[in-house]
Structure formats: structure tokens, C-alpha cells
Design a protein around this motif. Structure first.
Motif, mmCIF file in Angstrom:
data_model
loop_
_atom_site.group_PDB
_atom_site.id
_atom_site.type_symbol
_atom_site.label_atom_id
_atom_site.label_comp_id
_atom_site.label_asym_id
_atom_site.label_seq_id
_atom_site.Cartn_x
_atom_site.Cartn_y
_atom_site.Cartn_z
ATOM 1 N N LEU A 120 0.848 -1.183 0.000
ATOM 2 C CA LEU A 120 0.000 0.000 0.000
ATOM 3 C C LEU A 120 0.884 1.234 0.000
ATOM 4 O O LEU A 120 1.824 1.335 0.796
ATOM 5 C CB LEU A 120 -0.894 0.024 1.243
ATOM 6 C CG LEU A 120 -1.677 1.319 1.513
ATOM 7 C CD1 LEU A 120 -2.718 1.551 0.421
ATOM 8 C CD2 LEU A 120 -2.341 1.275 2.890
ATOM 9 N N VAL A 121 0.570 2.165 -0.888
ATOM 10 C CA VAL A 121 1.193 3.487 -0.868
ATOM 11 C C VAL A 121 0.091 4.482 -0.519
ATOM 12 O O VAL A 121 -0.827 4.715 -1.313
ATOM 13 C CB VAL A 121 1.840 3.849 -2.218
ATOM 14 C CG1 VAL A 121 2.543 5.198 -2.108
ATOM 15 C CG2 VAL A 121 2.831 2.772 -2.644
ATOM 16 N N HIS A 122 0.180 5.032 0.670
ATOM 17 C CA HIS A 122 -0.848 5.911 1.238
ATOM 18 C C HIS A 122 -0.343 7.339 1.119
ATOM 19 O O HIS A 122 0.570 7.763 1.824
ATOM 20 C CB HIS A 122 -1.059 5.512 2.709
ATOM 21 C CG HIS A 122 -2.142 6.247 3.418
ATOM 22 N ND1 HIS A 122 -1.905 7.328 4.249
ATOM 23 C CD2 HIS A 122 -3.486 6.034 3.444
ATOM 24 C CE1 HIS A 122 -3.041 7.746 4.763
ATOM 25 N NE2 HIS A 122 -4.021 6.984 4.294
ATOM 26 N N ILE A 123 -0.910 8.096 0.184
ATOM 27 C CA ILE A 123 -0.483 9.469 -0.090
ATOM 28 C C ILE A 123 -1.553 10.395 0.466
ATOM 29 O O ILE A 123 -2.685 10.408 -0.022
ATOM 30 C CB ILE A 123 -0.289 9.692 -1.601
ATOM 31 C CG1 ILE A 123 0.744 8.709 -2.155
ATOM 32 C CG2 ILE A 123 0.138 11.124 -1.874
ATOM 33 C CD1 ILE A 123 0.856 8.716 -3.668
ATOM 34 N N ASP A 124 -1.202 11.169 1.490
ATOM 35 C CA ASP A 124 -2.221 11.886 2.243
ATOM 36 C C ASP A 124 -1.563 13.040 2.986
ATOM 37 O O ASP A 124 -0.431 12.910 3.459
ATOM 38 C CB ASP A 124 -2.884 10.915 3.236
ATOM 39 C CG ASP A 124 -4.207 11.400 3.790
ATOM 40 O OD1 ASP A 124 -4.248 12.510 4.344
ATOM 41 O OD2 ASP A 124 -5.201 10.646 3.701
ATOM 42 N N VAL A 172 4.126 -1.193 3.464
ATOM 43 C CA VAL A 172 3.262 -0.013 3.488
ATOM 44 C C VAL A 172 4.121 1.240 3.576
ATOM 45 O O VAL A 172 5.017 1.341 4.424
ATOM 46 C CB VAL A 172 2.272 -0.062 4.671
ATOM 47 C CG1 VAL A 172 1.475 1.236 4.759
ATOM 48 C CG2 VAL A 172 1.325 -1.245 4.515
ATOM 49 N N ALA A 173 3.836 2.194 2.700
ATOM 50 C CA ALA A 173 4.505 3.493 2.706
ATOM 51 C C ALA A 173 3.457 4.584 2.859
ATOM 52 O O ALA A 173 2.367 4.493 2.278
ATOM 53 C CB ALA A 173 5.285 3.704 1.414
ATOM 54 N N ILE A 224 -2.352 2.223 -4.613
ATOM 55 C CA ILE A 224 -2.110 3.630 -4.301
ATOM 56 C C ILE A 224 -3.417 4.254 -3.843
ATOM 57 O O ILE A 224 -4.421 4.182 -4.549
ATOM 58 C CB ILE A 224 -1.609 4.410 -5.533
ATOM 59 C CG1 ILE A 224 -0.294 3.846 -6.055
ATOM 60 C CG2 ILE A 224 -1.449 5.897 -5.184
ATOM 61 C CD1 ILE A 224 0.116 4.428 -7.405
ATOM 62 N N GLN A 225 -3.409 4.838 -2.648
ATOM 63 C CA GLN A 225 -4.539 5.682 -2.270
ATOM 64 C C GLN A 225 -4.029 7.107 -2.113
ATOM 65 O O GLN A 225 -3.126 7.365 -1.317
ATOM 66 C CB GLN A 225 -5.206 5.232 -0.970
ATOM 67 C CG GLN A 225 -6.298 6.218 -0.533
ATOM 68 C CD GLN A 225 -7.488 5.580 0.111
ATOM 69 O OE1 GLN A 225 -8.122 4.677 -0.452
ATOM 70 N NE2 GLN A 225 -7.832 6.016 1.305
ATOM 71 N N ALA A 266 -5.661 1.979 -7.915
ATOM 72 C CA ALA A 266 -5.522 3.222 -7.164
ATOM 73 C C ALA A 266 -6.900 3.777 -6.834
ATOM 74 O O ALA A 266 -7.894 3.472 -7.496
ATOM 75 C CB ALA A 266 -4.732 4.259 -7.967
ATOM 76 N N SER A 267 -6.931 4.616 -5.795
ATOM 77 C CA SER A 267 -8.145 5.338 -5.429
ATOM 78 C C SER A 267 -7.797 6.792 -5.182
ATOM 79 O O SER A 267 -6.709 7.114 -4.689
ATOM 80 C CB SER A 267 -8.805 4.724 -4.182
ATOM 81 O OG SER A 267 -7.845 4.386 -3.190
#
Length: 303
Positions: A120-124, A172-173, A224-225, A266-267
């Protein structure tokens, strides 16, 4: 091939005012009107339908202690959306989910667990790591989704159908929070990689993407989220929690472009058209998505 899925949920957000309803449910159609589907269709993308959520209810003061607002509806939507994502992944296409709020990561996690796994790549712009163990203010999944994704939340959300944790914390990143985020240190101890927004701005998107690929290893298949509040509110104020110090659109586009080929899906979350009456911010987001995620999954298909 990119498969576009609309998931117009607002279930994981707090109400904008008492008794109000967040506007993120309107985002997929606002992006369509701004030209996103036309641009992606020109590159070969296909429509893969809509997965509708249940009705949003502001149930503060009535739900049981330790639960989140709209919890049953969130779980139901996650199961149904996960089924759609599983079908798309099995077909060899790359789902691009247009949300909606950050609760979409639960569906991605469920689909990942039953279809071969992945990171998971959590971009936030926030770590979204609030959970019952570190806060008495648990209540909105949109501020708790990363904790849910790695099994740090209540089992009713983090272990649906016995499938949690949905992502291996070693794959997870998280990218994009501001340094003053209250849970940043806990997140650093909990997952493999944490890159604040300042580091992306200072060192560039390519470096951040290369660090992600290093933790993902040979498989490199991850979800990717991207919560659009990772953008600075100078560029994207149409979100529920805008904070200064975020990325510029070209920086986010470069980051997504570097990550997208090895992502199985991706979302895109938390854009609120109610806060964009002129439509200009929708156009900004269309450019980021169309340019940043056009190559979603291409490297995996070549492999």
C-alpha cells in the motif's frame, strides 16, 4: 487497461455542520463533467460501473462507544466494492476508483488479501492513524484509514471476515503528511516508510518513488490511495481538512507518474465539489489524475 470505478461514498467523514452531509459523494460526477473520463478513455480506459454506498447519517451521540459513524454502512460498502475490485484485478485490468472518502482503502485491502496480496502506498496530507489505542476521538474512518489498513483499529473494521490486517506493514509506505501531524512518530514505528511532504518538496518525487519501490521488492504490486488534501490548499482548498505545507500539483503528478506503472490499482479521495462551485479545482485534479495515473498497472501487465 485502466478500469474506472465510481465509489461516491461520504460515509467516513464528519459532517461539515451538525446534521449536514459531506459533498465528497459528488466527486466522481464532478470529475466526469470536468473531462476526466474523456481524457482517460482517449488512452484506452474503460468504465467499470458504480458501487453505491448506503445513506450517510450523522449519528454522533447515538452510536455505541468505540464505533465510528456509519460503521455498518462502511463495512457493507467495503465488501461490495472489494468484490468489484477483485473481478477487475482478475481480468487483468487496473481499477482506478474515484471516491469518495478515505474509507475506500478498506475495500482495496480486502480485495488485495483475496487476490494475491500487495503493498500500500498511502499518499495523504495527514497520517490518518487515529485509533482506539491512541485517541478518545475515534469516530471518522477518513482520519483512521491507515490504522485500519495495517490492523491497528477495532476488528470490526480492521478484520472484516477475518481478513485483517489487509496490508503487511513491511510493505506499506505513507507519503505527504505535515511535520506537525500528531501521529507521525507512531506511524514511523508501525510501517516500512514514511516521507513527509517537506521531503518530497525538498528532494523531489523521483526520490520518494524510488524509496517506495525499494520496500516493495521484486513484486512491486501495490495499491495507491491518494487523498487530494496532500496538495497545498493554495492549489486544492476543496477538501474537508486543508493544511498548509502540501505539494503542488506538478509534484503530485510526478509522484503518481513514477508509482503508477507498478500499482495494481488506485483510489482518489476527499475532493468535495461543494467547496468548488466554479469547478476550477476539479480541473486541477483532472490534470493530476489524467497525467499521473494514465499508466496505472502497465509494468505489471508487461511482466
Amino acid at each position: 487497461m485502466v478500469a474506472l470505478v465510481s465509489a461516491p461514498t461520504n460515509l467516513g467523514l464528519r459532517p461539515p455542520v451538525r446534521g449536514g452531509v459531506p459533498g465528497t459523494a459528488k466527486a466522481p460526477e464532478a470529475l466526469r463533467e470536468a473531462g476526466l473520463h474523456r481524457r482517460l478513455h482517449a488512452g484506452g480506459a474503460v468504465d467499470a460501473g458504480v458501487v453505491l454506498p448506503g445513506r450517510y447519517v450523522d449519528d454522533d451521540g447515538r452510536r455505541p462507544k468505540g464505533t465510528v459513524r456509519n460503521q455498518a454502512a462502511i463495512v457493507d460498502h467495503a465488501r461490495r466494492l472489494a468484490h468489484r475490485l477483485f473481478e477487475i484485478r482478475e481480468s487483468g485490468e487496473a481499477p482506478l476508483v474515484l471516491g469518495g472518502d478515505c474509507s475506500l482503502v478498506i475495500a482495496a485491502g480486502l480485495a488485495s488479501r483475496v487476490s494475491g496480496g500487495g503493498g500500500l502506498v498511502h499518499i495523504d496530507g495527514h497520517t490518518d492513524f487515529r485509533h482506539p489505542g491512541n485517541s478518545a476521538a475515534v469516530g471518522s474512518v477518513a482520519g483512521e484509514d491507515l490504522a485500519i489498513a495495517v490492523g491497528r483499529h477495532a476488528p470490526e473494521l480492521a478484520g472484516i471476515d477475518g481478513l485483517g490486517p489487509y496490508f503487511d506493514a513491511g510493505r506499506v509506505a505513507h507519503i505527504g503528511h505535515r511535520y506537525e501531524d500528531a501521529f507521525a512518530e507512531e506511524v514511523r514505528d508501525a510501517i516500512a516508510l514514511v516521507v513527509p511532504a517537506d521531503e518530497v518538496i525538498l528532494h523531489g518525487a523521483a526520490r520518494a518513488a524510488s524509496r517506495v519501490r525499494a520496500i516493495e521488492g521484486r513484486g512491486r504490486d501495490y495499491w495507491i490511495q491518494v487523498d487530494v488534501d496532500v496538495l497545498d490548499p493554495v492549489h486544492m482548498p476543496a477538501v474537508d481538512s486543508p493544511d498548509p505545507g502540501g505539494l503542488a500539483p506538478d509534484e503530485l503528478t510526478a509522484l503518481l507518474r513514477a508509482l503508477a506503472p507498478h500499482a495494481w490499482g488506485a483510489s482518489v479521495t476527499v475532493f468535495d465539489p461543494d467547496l468548488d462551485p466554479g469547478g476550477g479545482h476539479a480541473s486541477t485534479l483532472v490534470d493530476v489524475i489524467a497525467e499521473g495515473l494514465a499508466e496505472l498497472g502497465t509494468a505489471l501487465r508487461e511482466d
